[in-house]
Design a protein around this motif. Structure first.
Motif, PDB file in Angstrom:
ATOM      1  N   GLN A 547       0.725  -1.357  -0.072  1.00 10.71           N
ATOM      2  CA  GLN A 547       0.005   0.035   0.105  1.00 10.71           C
ATOM      3  C   GLN A 547       0.807   1.291   0.147  1.00 10.71           C
ATOM      4  O   GLN A 547       1.344   1.773   1.010  1.00 10.71           O
ATOM      5  CB  GLN A 547      -0.952   0.053   1.140  1.00 10.71           C
ATOM      6  N   LEU A 548       1.071   1.698  -1.216  1.00  7.94           N
ATOM      7  CA  LEU A 548       1.753   3.012  -1.460  1.00  7.94           C
ATOM      8  C   LEU A 548       0.874   4.036  -1.616  1.00  7.94           C
ATOM      9  O   LEU A 548      -0.108   3.929  -2.378  1.00  7.94           O
ATOM     10  CB  LEU A 548       2.629   3.004  -2.536  1.00  7.94           C
ATOM     11  N   GLY A 549       1.016   5.235  -0.719  1.00 12.25           N
ATOM     12  CA  GLY A 549      -0.073   6.411  -0.641  1.00 12.25           C
ATOM     13  C   GLY A 549       0.535   7.544  -0.539  1.00 12.25           C
ATOM     14  O   GLY A 549       1.571   7.751  -0.047  1.00 12.25           O
ATOM     15  N   VAL A 550      -0.146   8.757  -1.306  1.00 15.45           N
ATOM     16  CA  VAL A 550       0.200   9.927  -1.196  1.00 15.45           C
ATOM     17  C   VAL A 550      -1.170  10.677  -0.711  1.00 15.45           C
ATOM     18  O   VAL A 550      -2.280  10.792  -1.210  1.00 15.45           O
ATOM     19  CB  VAL A 550       0.762  10.737  -2.196  1.00 15.45           C
ATOM     20  N   GLU A 551      -0.761  11.758   0.403  1.00  9.59           N
ATOM     21  CA  GLU A 551      -1.933  12.484   0.883  1.00  9.59           C
ATOM     22  C   GLU A 551      -1.570  14.045   0.998  1.00  9.59           C
ATOM     23  O   GLU A 551      -0.417  14.134   1.794  1.00  9.59           O
ATOM     24  CB  GLU A 551      -2.371  11.744   2.338  1.00  9.59           C
TER      25      GLU A 551
END
Length: 713
Positions: A547-551
């Motif tokens: 799970q790779l995420g940007v917020e």
């Protein structure tokens, strides 16, 4: 990936564009207005969730805050639009009252409600020992402020890998009403039979304060067989019997009844999205079975905070709840009797300045819970009439953890935090009716959940942060004994490591802020929902996920408040979420789903809020939500379409009297009206993932309207 890059570039351009505009207007707000604006009060913004308050800029982990004024941006019947404005968080509503909440992809294992996220109400655990949370019982008007701690936070809050949601009631988190006594009365109504009324009373004495709230909400629902009603009572009393020492009592009662229309397949959804799940061969429909949820819950807690010494504080809380739960379903009629009780206690030792240190704090504590669930399933003979017994089981779950945390501020720039918890979890089950019933116990190995995080002030207004934490989330009672009435002792906990970095930025005039995070969570033994014929569900472990995420979150006062002109203030908030979540190793039968997108999680979400102020205390708020397509099955063969949602709300406030040096301000009248889904978008909100027969879709309302009033005396 191209769209992700464009989204990030757009956010960065907005960031610098807003920064230039804001710094070009250094005028402080001068308009005396009853609408509180959190951006213009950044000096007061603190994060309260980590036991003791910390300045937002220096907090070394990813946090989303829903301020009281944000809750006023939308209609007063749901928390959904305000929560969805927080990047990395997704709240859905399959039908009125049927909510789902997920943080960073935890929706994967949640057919409804909340899984893998720990929820607290005024510091009391709302999530029971079995991992279930009835968030839909809380009335939005009783909520003052919310904090979302994203990513694994088991070092302070026990078993979770999605994060924690901390809810403050109006008595502790809503400062917009001031410190005076008041009486609030609110009434609103809208399309599809929506009606909401609430009454709030605050009474203050020299050393104590009582907040009492009552609310009633009803709706006929957009779809057939989707009506709901909820009665809600809540009382919070705080007694500061000595300086720095407080006794707090919280009690709430909720009586909720809502119908569940069921999912539709693609043909049914296209033909008539408002219909309930129809009869299919020998399988009856939702109307014939009167499918729905009936929940009566009482929750109470007592908390004592005592200043033992000038630098030593002790906090102890005890809490308990009882729930009567009924669920007439397509294939059975389930009745549950649930009891939960527990305690949470910790010590806080604070150190003063020493060589190099500005200050430090050390916490040591324990949280313990036990739940007892008596679950009985009958045949559903139709019209919500129970028939012959199918199964009866008792499940007793015990969950507890020890935790410790050390934080220090060094050289006026570095904020360091090290925390760890040791988690214990077990359940005992027994077939309570019939001869030779099965019984047993499942005890999981103790799990360490460490967290190490840093925040460094590169400048006085720019902070960089990094963190490393471990997640641990055991199966919930609803997953151990799902609607297929088979106890699954083989289900394993989810575990994983989360690696994260980010930054926060505040402009020199305190009117602009930005927050960005990049994280990678490598999860093992992901729990996935399976649905069989008739709708009976089960859960399996699906190997691992990457799970790779940007917020990102950007908030700025583009136009300073003034008492001249037609537009007297302009604020813009924007959040962007990029989720590249995929199954790493997942084989089911002869199928290999490795590399597929994580089910139920959109790749891109962009939410933009605009606030305009006009003369005579008029305010217009607009929220736009773009959500990209959503995978509906593990195979990645079916996707729900992308959608754009636009909501508008117009407020007007008027003081029914003048404030003088000898008296407080007069009564405040607020009128509001608004429209949801202004673009009349056809979409499904709260999709049933991995549904049998392709029944994925739960149609959301088309264009609908609401309006109401609030009077504060």
């Amino acid at each position: 990936m191209k769209l992700a890059i464009k989204g990030i570039i757009l956010s960065v351009l907005c960031l610098f564009g807003i920064f230039r505009i804001v710094n070009a207007q250094v005028q402080d707000p001068s308009e005396a207005n009853d609408f509180v604006d959190s951006v213009t009060h950044l000096r007061e913004v603190t994060v309260e969730g980590y036991i003791s308050e910390q300045p937002w800029l220096k907090v070394p982990t990813s946090v989303g805050i829903v301020y009281p004024d944000r809750l006023q941006f939308q209609g007063d019947a749901s928390l959904l639009p305000a929560i969805n404005a927080v990047p990395g968080v997704r709240m859905e509503e399959r039908s009125p009252g049927s909510y789902r909440l997920s943080v960073r992809g935890s929706l994967l294992r949640s057919p409804w409600g909340v899984r893998n996220v720990k929820v607290y109400l005024d510091g009391f655990p709302l999530t029971d020992a079995g991992g279930n949370t009835y968030l839909n019982l809380i009335d939005p008007r009783t909520v003052g402020r919310m904090e979302v701690l994203k990513g694994p936070h088991g070092s302070l809050f026990g078993a979770n890998s999605g994060g924690a949601l901390l809810i403050n009631t109006v008595g502790s988190g809503d400062r917009s009403e001031g410190a005076q006594d008041f009486l609030k009365v609110g009434v609103s109504s809208g399309s599809d039979g929506l009606f909401h009324e609430d009454i709030g009373v605050r009474r203050r004495w020299e050393r104590s304060q009582l907040d009492f709230n009552q609310a009633f909400l009803r709706s006929d629902g957009y779809r057939e067989h989707s009506g709901m009603r909820r009665h809600y009572l809540q009382a919070v009393h705080r007694w500061n019997y000595r300086p720095s020492s407080q006794l707090k009592v919280l009690a709430l009662y909720a009586d909720m009844d809502y119908e569940t229309p069921g999912g539709l397949n693609r043909e049914q959804y296209e033909a008539d999205p408002r219909q309930a799940r129809p009869v299919a061969g020998s399988s009856p429909g939702a109307v014939e079975q009167r499918a729905g949820i009936r929940n009566k819950t009482f929750y109470g807690g007592v908390s004592h905070q005592f200043q033992v010494a000038p630098r030593l504080r002790h906090t102890a809380s005890v809490f308990s709840s009882h729930t009567d739960f009924e669920n007439p379903f397509i294939t059975n009629y389930e009745v549950r009797d649930e009891d939960n009780y527990g305690l949470r206690t910790y010590l806080e030792l604070e150190g003063g300045p020493t060589s190099g240190f500005i200050g430090w704090k050390w916490h040591l504590g324990l949280e313990w819970q036990r739940s007892a669930h008596a679950i009985i399933n009958y045949d559903n003979l139709g019209n919500a009439t129970p028939g012959d017994l199918q199964a009866a089981d008792a499940i007793r779950t015990t969950q507890y953890f020890y935790f410790t945390r050390f934080t220090a501020s060094l050289w006026e720039r570095l904020q360091a935090e090290a925390a760890v918890s040791l988690n214990y979890y077990r359940y005992v089950f027994e077939e309570t009716q019939g001869e030779g019933g099965a019984s047993g116990e499942r005890k999981f190995s103790p799990e360490w959940m460490p967290r190490l995080s840093f925040s460094y002030l590169v400048t006085s207004r720019f902070a960089w942060r990094a963190s490393l934490s471990r997640g641990f989330s055991p199966p919930t009672t609803a997953e151990i004994r799902p609607s297929n009435i088979i106890i699954n002792t083989a289900l394993q906990p989810e575990t994983g490591w989360n690696y994260e970095t980010g930054f926060r930025l505040v402009s020199g005039d305190q009117r602009f802020q930005a927050d960005a995070s990049v994280f990678y969570y490598r999860m093992n033994q992901a729990i996935v929902r399976r649905v069989g014929e008739g709708g009976n569900e089960s859960f399996v472990n699906a190997g691992g996920t990457n799970q790779l995420g940007v917020e990102t979150m950007i908030s700025g006062q583009l136009m300073a408040y003034t008492d001249h002109g037609f537009i007297r203030g302009l604020r813009l908030d924007n959040s962007y979420t990029f989720s590249r979540f995929r199954f790493r190793e997942y084989r089911q039968g002869g199928a290999d789903y490795s590399g597929n997108d994580l089910t139920g999680v959109p790749r891109h979400t962009v939410v933009t809020n605009l606030l305009l102020r006009f003369p005579h205390s008029f305010r217009l708020t607009a929220q736009h939500n773009f959500t990209s397509r959503i995978p509906l099955d593990d195979a990645g063969s079916v996707y729900a379409g992308k959608y754009h949602l636009l909501q508008l709300k117009l407020n007007w406030q008027y003081r029914l009297g003048k404030q003088t040096a000898q008296s407080v301000a007069g009564p405040l009248l607020e009128l509001f009206t608004g429209v949801d889904n202004l673009l009349n978008e056809k979409y499904s909100l709260g999709n049933d993932i991995n549904a049998f027969g392709g029944r994925y879709y739960n149609a959301a309302p088309l264009r609908n309207f609401f309006g109401g009033m609030r009077l504060v005396l």
